[in-house]
Motif scaffolding. Sequence first.
Motif, PDB file in Angstrom:
ATOM      1  N   VAL A  34      23.939  -5.492  24.498  1.00  0.00           N
ATOM      2  CA  VAL A  34      25.003  -3.010  24.320  1.00  0.00           C
ATOM      3  C   VAL A  34      26.129  -3.502  25.257  1.00  0.00           C
ATOM      4  CG1 VAL A  34      25.030  -1.240  24.006  1.00  0.00           C
ATOM      5  CG2 VAL A  34      22.902  -2.562  23.899  1.00  0.00           C
ATOM      6  N   GLY A  35      26.780  -4.204  24.625  1.00  0.00           N
ATOM      7  CA  GLY A  35      28.440  -4.026  25.373  1.00  0.00           C
ATOM      8  C   GLY A  35      28.818  -5.027  24.987  1.00  0.00           C
ATOM      9  N   ARG A  36      29.859  -5.577  24.993  1.00  0.00           N
ATOM     10  CA  ARG A  36      31.255  -6.673  24.631  1.00  0.00           C
ATOM     11  C   ARG A  36      30.805  -7.555  25.440  1.00  0.00           C
ATOM     12  NH1 ARG A  36      37.027  -6.021  23.939  1.00  0.00           N
ATOM     13  NH2 ARG A  36      36.708  -6.111  22.130  1.00  0.00           N
ATOM     14  N   GLU A  37      30.364  -7.209  27.254  1.00  0.00           N
ATOM     15  CA  GLU A  37      30.573  -8.290  28.784  1.00  0.00           C
ATOM     16  C   GLU A  37      28.817  -8.602  28.113  1.00  0.00           C
ATOM     17  OE1 GLU A  37      30.525  -8.056  33.361  1.00  0.00           O
ATOM     18  OE2 GLU A  37      31.773  -6.734  31.712  1.00  0.00           O
ATOM     19  N   ALA A  38      28.125  -7.553  27.881  1.00  0.00           N
ATOM     20  CA  ALA A  38      26.126  -8.403  28.330  1.00  0.00           C
ATOM     21  C   ALA A  38      26.102  -9.192  26.791  1.00  0.00           C
ATOM     22  CB  ALA A  38      26.081  -6.822  27.658  1.00  0.00           C
ATOM     23  N   VAL A  39      26.834  -8.786  25.829  1.00  0.00           N
ATOM     24  CA  VAL A  39      26.895  -9.999  24.726  1.00  0.00           C
ATOM     25  C   VAL A  39      27.557 -11.275  25.068  1.00  0.00           C
ATOM     26  CG1 VAL A  39      27.257 -10.605  22.542  1.00  0.00           C
ATOM     27  CG2 VAL A  39      26.706  -8.732  23.202  1.00  0.00           C
ATOM     28  N   GLY A  40      28.334 -11.461  25.882  1.00  0.00           N
ATOM     29  CA  GLY A  40      29.203 -12.419  26.108  1.00  0.00           C
ATOM     30  C   GLY A  40      28.261 -12.842  26.612  1.00  0.00           C
ATOM     31  N   GLN A  41      27.312 -12.725  28.125  1.00  0.00           N
ATOM     32  CA  GLN A  41      26.487 -13.391  28.904  1.00  0.00           C
ATOM     33  C   GLN A  41      24.898 -13.612  28.212  1.00  0.00           C
ATOM     34  OE1 GLN A  41      25.360  -9.841  32.009  1.00  0.00           O
ATOM     35  NE2 GLN A  41      28.073 -10.349  32.256  1.00  0.00           N
ATOM     36  N   MET A  42      24.166 -12.818  27.165  1.00  0.00           N
ATOM     37  CA  MET A  42      23.241 -13.337  26.509  1.00  0.00           C
ATOM     38  C   MET A  42      23.997 -14.585  25.744  1.00  0.00           C
ATOM     39  SD  MET A  42      22.661 -13.465  23.186  1.00  0.00           S
ATOM     40  CE  MET A  42      23.383 -11.843  21.974  1.00  0.00           C
ATOM     41  N   LEU A  43      24.840 -14.625  24.576  1.00  0.00           N
ATOM     42  CA  LEU A  43      25.276 -16.251  24.763  1.00  0.00           C
ATOM     43  C   LEU A  43      25.815 -17.303  25.287  1.00  0.00           C
ATOM     44  CD1 LEU A  43      28.008 -14.180  21.810  1.00  0.00           C
ATOM     45  CD2 LEU A  43      25.492 -15.481  21.721  1.00  0.00           C
ATOM     46  N   HIS A  44      26.090 -16.654  26.409  1.00  0.00           N
ATOM     47  CA  HIS A  44      26.338 -17.960  27.226  1.00  0.00           C
ATOM     48  C   HIS A  44      24.747 -18.377  27.639  1.00  0.00           C
ATOM     49  CE1 HIS A  44      28.230 -20.375  30.959  1.00  0.00           C
ATOM     50  NE2 HIS A  44      26.719 -20.325  31.341  1.00  0.00           N
ATOM     51  N   TYR A  45      24.265 -17.421  28.257  1.00  0.00           N
ATOM     52  CA  TYR A  45      22.350 -17.434  28.456  1.00  0.00           C
ATOM     53  C   TYR A  45      21.868 -18.793  27.831  1.00  0.00           C
ATOM     54  CZ  TYR A  45      17.381 -17.405  29.397  1.00  0.00           C
ATOM     55  OH  TYR A  45      16.438 -18.133  29.655  1.00  0.00           O
ATOM     56  N   PHE A  46      21.764 -17.980  26.243  1.00  0.00           N
ATOM     57  CA  PHE A  46      21.208 -19.027  25.143  1.00  0.00           C
ATOM     58  C   PHE A  46      21.873 -20.434  25.010  1.00  0.00           C
ATOM     59  CE2 PHE A  46      17.968 -17.599  22.334  1.00  0.00           C
ATOM     60  CZ  PHE A  46      18.062 -18.153  21.131  1.00  0.00           C
ATOM     61  N   TYR A  47      23.019 -20.301  24.901  1.00  0.00           N
ATOM     62  CA  TYR A  47      23.793 -21.760  24.515  1.00  0.00           C
ATOM     63  C   TYR A  47      24.506 -22.857  25.392  1.00  0.00           C
ATOM     64  CZ  TYR A  47      24.213 -19.830  19.759  1.00  0.00           C
ATOM     65  OH  TYR A  47      24.313 -19.895  18.584  1.00  0.00           O
ATOM     66  N   HIS A  48      24.403 -22.270  27.341  1.00  0.00           N
ATOM     67  CA  HIS A  48      24.663 -22.706  27.671  1.00  0.00           C
ATOM     68  C   HIS A  48      23.545 -22.910  29.115  1.00  0.00           C
ATOM     69  CE1 HIS A  48      27.716 -23.725  25.890  1.00  0.00           C
ATOM     70  NE2 HIS A  48      28.465 -22.092  25.816  1.00  0.00           N
ATOM     71  N   VAL A  49      22.876 -21.837  29.059  1.00  0.00           N
ATOM     72  CA  VAL A  49      21.111 -21.910  30.526  1.00  0.00           C
ATOM     73  C   VAL A  49      20.083 -22.391  30.245  1.00  0.00           C
ATOM     74  CG1 VAL A  49      20.466 -20.682  32.395  1.00  0.00           C
ATOM     75  CG2 VAL A  49      23.337 -20.202  31.473  1.00  0.00           C
ATOM     76  N   ALA A  50      19.987 -21.529  28.485  1.00  0.00           N
ATOM     77  CA  ALA A  50      18.490 -21.897  28.339  1.00  0.00           C
ATOM     78  C   ALA A  50      18.624 -23.756  27.600  1.00  0.00           C
ATOM     79  CB  ALA A  50      18.174 -20.847  27.708  1.00  0.00           C
ATOM     80  N   PHE A  51      20.067 -23.165  27.142  1.00  0.00           N
ATOM     81  CA  PHE A  51      19.542 -24.517  25.744  1.00  0.00           C
ATOM     82  C   PHE A  51      21.181 -25.292  26.068  1.00  0.00           C
ATOM     83  CE2 PHE A  51      16.317 -22.167  23.914  1.00  0.00           C
ATOM     84  CZ  PHE A  51      15.463 -22.231  23.952  1.00  0.00           C
ATOM     85  N   ASP A  52      21.294 -26.292  25.959  1.00  0.00           N
ATOM     86  CA  ASP A  52      22.273 -26.743  25.650  1.00  0.00           C
ATOM     87  C   ASP A  52      22.398 -26.905  24.116  1.00  0.00           C
ATOM     88  OD1 ASP A  52      24.558 -28.334  25.442  1.00  0.00           O
ATOM     89  OD2 ASP A  52      24.190 -30.155  26.365  1.00  0.00           O
ATOM     90  N   ALA A  53      23.252 -25.749  23.799  1.00  0.00           N
ATOM     91  CA  ALA A  53      22.854 -25.598  22.368  1.00  0.00           C
ATOM     92  C   ALA A  53      24.064 -25.399  21.197  1.00  0.00           C
ATOM     93  CB  ALA A  53      22.167 -24.977  22.016  1.00  0.00           C
ATOM     94  N   LYS A  54      24.165 -25.809  19.934  1.00  0.00           N
ATOM     95  CA  LYS A  54      25.539 -25.221  18.576  1.00  0.00           C
ATOM     96  C   LYS A  54      24.890 -24.633  17.747  1.00  0.00           C
ATOM     97  CE  LYS A  54      25.256 -29.789  16.410  1.00  0.00           C
ATOM     98  NZ  LYS A  54      26.997 -30.680  15.968  1.00  0.00           N
ATOM     99  N   ALA A  55      25.947 -23.978  16.659  1.00  0.00           N
ATOM    100  CA  ALA A  55      24.917 -23.224  15.942  1.00  0.00           C
ATOM    101  C   ALA A  55      25.839 -23.929  14.826  1.00  0.00           C
ATOM    102  CB  ALA A  55      25.442 -22.121  15.911  1.00  0.00           C
ATOM    103  N   GLU A  56      25.201 -24.885  14.309  1.00  0.00           N
ATOM    104  CA  GLU A  56      25.169 -25.446  12.962  1.00  0.00           C
ATOM    105  C   GLU A  56      25.403 -24.587  11.833  1.00  0.00           C
ATOM    106  OE1 GLU A  56      23.201 -28.197  10.462  1.00  0.00           O
ATOM    107  OE2 GLU A  56      24.050 -29.274  12.444  1.00  0.00           O
ATOM    108  N   ILE A  57      26.454 -24.347  11.687  1.00  0.00           N
ATOM    109  CA  ILE A  57      26.879 -23.206  10.133  1.00  0.00           C
ATOM    110  C   ILE A  57      26.245 -24.111   8.672  1.00  0.00           C
ATOM    111  CG2 ILE A  57      28.496 -21.775   8.902  1.00  0.00           C
ATOM    112  CD1 ILE A  57      30.485 -21.604  11.927  1.00  0.00           C
TER     113      ILE A  57
END
Length: 132
Positions: free
Chosen positions: A42-65
């Motif tokens: 919940v919240g813009r800042e928390a969403v940013g932290q979650m996305l950072h964790y998912f794409y750059h900490v837990a994984f080195d990832a990208k979203a292939e559209i």
Amino acid sequence: MVKKVSLAETKKNLEAYFATHDVQYVAEDGVFTHMSTGDRTVGREAVGQMLHYFYHVAFDAKAEIRNTIITENRAVLEINFIGRHIGEFAGVSATNKEVNVPTTIVYDLEDGLIKNARVYMLMDVMVRQLTS
């Protein structure tokens, strides 16, 4: 006063978000819900932290559209979440394994921003790829 945003501006915002994950396109009180676990961010800042964790900490990832649909008040994004498992995720220590996980996200939009996101990620596929 409610700000009316054009479809063109909404599309521009969402396409920029899809390309960058920049949380300026998420409402201050935006909510992201992972539908397979019920976890809510919940919240813009928390969403940013979650996305950072998912794409750059837990994984080195990208979203292939794969596909997008954008209207004035809804959007749907179909992606392949592609990356390498580099950090702890869901109790699994880094495996360095590659993942490719089909994911669909349904967005509720307000004033051209993401108000709610429901993330449908095939976690059984993710776990199988991490543990095989």
